[in-house]
Design an enzyme around this catalytic site. Sequence first.
Site, short mmCIF file in Angstrom:
data_model
loop_
_atom_site.label_atom_id
_atom_site.label_comp_id
_atom_site.label_asym_id
_atom_site.label_seq_id
_atom_site.Cartn_x
_atom_site.Cartn_y
_atom_site.Cartn_z
CE LYS A 166 -3.27 2.54 3.01
NZ LYS A 166 -4.12 2.49 4.21
CG ASP A 183 -5.57 7.71 4.97
OD1 ASP A 183 -6.51 8.37 4.46
OD2 ASP A 183 -5.76 6.66 5.63
CE LYS A 190 -6.71 8.36 8.43
NZ LYS A 190 -7.38 7.22 9.09
CG ASP A 235 -10.01 7.17 6.95
OD1 ASP A 235 -8.96 7.17 6.30
OD2 ASP A 235 -10.07 7.33 8.19
NE ARG A 295 -10.73 -1.34 3.90
CZ ARG A 295 -11.25 -1.61 5.09
NH1 ARG A 295 -12.39 -2.26 5.19
NH2 ARG A 295 -10.62 -1.24 6.20
N1 BES Z 1 -4.26 4.23 7.07
C1 BES Z 1 -5.41 3.95 7.84
C2 BES Z 1 -5.14 2.90 8.91
C3 BES Z 1 -4.54 3.38 10.20
C4 BES Z 1 -5.28 4.13 11.09
C5 BES Z 1 -3.26 3.02 10.54
C6 BES Z 1 -4.73 4.53 12.30
C7 BES Z 1 -2.70 3.42 11.74
C8 BES Z 1 -3.44 4.17 12.62
C9 BES Z 1 -6.52 3.40 6.95
O1 BES Z 1 -6.58 3.90 5.67
C10 BES Z 1 -7.81 3.73 7.61
O2 BES Z 1 -8.14 4.88 7.68
N2 BES Z 1 -8.52 2.71 8.08
C11 BES Z 1 -9.76 2.88 8.75
C12 BES Z 1 -10.71 1.87 8.20
C13 BES Z 1 -12.14 2.08 8.65
C14 BES Z 1 -12.70 3.30 7.98
C15 BES Z 1 -12.94 0.87 8.30
C16 BES Z 1 -9.54 2.64 10.24
O3 BES Z 1 -8.84 1.70 10.60
O4 BES Z 1 -10.05 3.44 11.03
ZN ZN Z 2 -4.81 4.59 4.90
MN MN Z 3 -7.69 5.68 5.58
#
Ligand code: BES
Ligand code: ZN
Ligand code: MN
Length: 514
Positions: free
Chosen positions: A280, A285, A292, A362, A366
């Site tokens: 990835k 992000d 966020k 967010d 995936r």
């Molecule tokens: N890059 C983030 C994952 C992440 C979040 C890594 C916090 C480390 C710390 C990813 O793209 C993301 O935002 N994931 C979301 C998914 C949710 C919306 C289902 C998450 O984990 O909150």
């Molecule tokens: Zn991410």
């Molecule tokens: Mn994200």
Amino acid sequence: MTGPGQAATAGPGDDREVTLLPGPVLDLGTEVVAVGLGQGAAPAGAAEALDRRAGGVLGRWVAAGRFRGEAGETLFVPAGNGTPHLLAVGLGKEADRRAESVRRLAGVTIREARHRRLESAAVVLPGGLHDPLEECVRAAAEGLVLGDWSFDELRGAERREKLPPRPERAAVHVPGDTSGKVDDLARAVREGRAVAAAQNWARGLVARPGNVATPTFLATRAREMADAYGLQADVWGPDKLREEGFGGLLAVSRGSAEQPRFIILQHRGAEGAPFVLVGKGVTFDAGGISLKPSSGMEDMKFDMGGGAAVLGAMRAAAELGLPARIVGLVPSTENLPSGSALKPADVIRGVSGISIEVVNTDAEGRLILSDALAYGSRLEPRAMVDLATLTGGCVVALGYHASGLMTDDDGLAAELDEAGRRSGERVWRLPLWEEYRKQMDSDIADIKNSAGRDASPLTAGCFLKEFVADGVPWAHLDIAGTAWAKEARPYQPEGATGVGVRLLIDWLRRAARP
Ligand code: BES
Ligand code: ZN
Ligand code: MN
């Protein structure tokens, strides 16, 4: 002993010279010599010889209970008349004495050497190790390159000059009779050095902020590295991505002024079905329209950690000349909100043709991985492994000490588990049960991209699985908790870890055996 094209690709300080120094231990010629001491153990063998010549300080401190040999404990005995500095490092309990203990010993040593502004350091391999000698020597070389790394490129000249420079030379010494093994051990040192230098390079990519490390920047560095190390490189931009139907990557990139890139690297160490590595590469992000919270958002520059690991592993695979065909795929984009951004409830389609309802922008990783995994499946891989900073839930579950491993293939799970233990980059398996896939059912499309917080690493894994062709042995590694170190560890300075480089290379080294 530097890699090909190092000047062009390894930023200052990614690499260093590491050699295997043959005996006698009293005559190694480095400014500091480090020995490991087990919990409660008096100096013996090479350690005793060094200590005796230095006046016996170490032995007296052990006898007085002032140096106990606890893991990570150090005692620095300054140089005497014609003797080098002696550094004792605690190894902890006898039962834990593995290659990983040596990696830590070497990491502590080189960091201490840098801190004290020394130019050279040697590590004496401890006795009583429960792993094969070559593996321990390789781990020593890794620790000696990883331990004192730091990212200083963006500091001003004045600040940089005040920092202690990285020691120029490091060495591994194996006490006792090594005749007949010297070639193998010297090779282990070279391999450990190469893998660790590649990992430092990956760390540098992760450490760079989003305005520097854009998708275009990543692709440029990947191409330079590929040229220097003899990898085939292809980089796709928006036009080619449209032609190839990369609807997931294009959808996420729509919110950003930066163009997306899809990086394809290939190592041809053999013919036949390839190993495919997918990483990835979200260079920042912000969450997109599903923005966020601003607190902690700055951490999300690390969201290309999977991509960096894949690029680093490709560099190491090339330098080691692994006897396999290996393909590295890195979809790269920013995830930002804007008037043209992807919106919640949008339905998109990518390489696989599966329709995806985007309920949360967010959950972007995936989306871009779905294209890369569908594309990778077409290469009919021997095995495909993806690495991604995919879910905050994985950090909640495993913290900072293991990556989440998800796969339906028990053989691949066992291989990666072993590789994790050997490399010190541990993984822990989580299930991909059908019930978790059901949580991803969409009212309007084939699948939705988020089922909320419950079991989020697992539902994310089930989402990815949909895009891997049947019959492809595939594993997903969630490195959200391991790609960044909040505090320093023995061979891991605070910050970017480059996690995945050692794990992938250890796995491939064995899996690639013809
Ligand atoms: N890059 C983030 C994952 C992440 C979040 C890594 C916090 C480390 C710390 C990813 O793209 C993301 O935002 N994931 C979301 C998914 C949710 C919306 C289902 C998450 O984990 O909150
Ligand atoms: Zn991410
Ligand atoms: Mn994200």
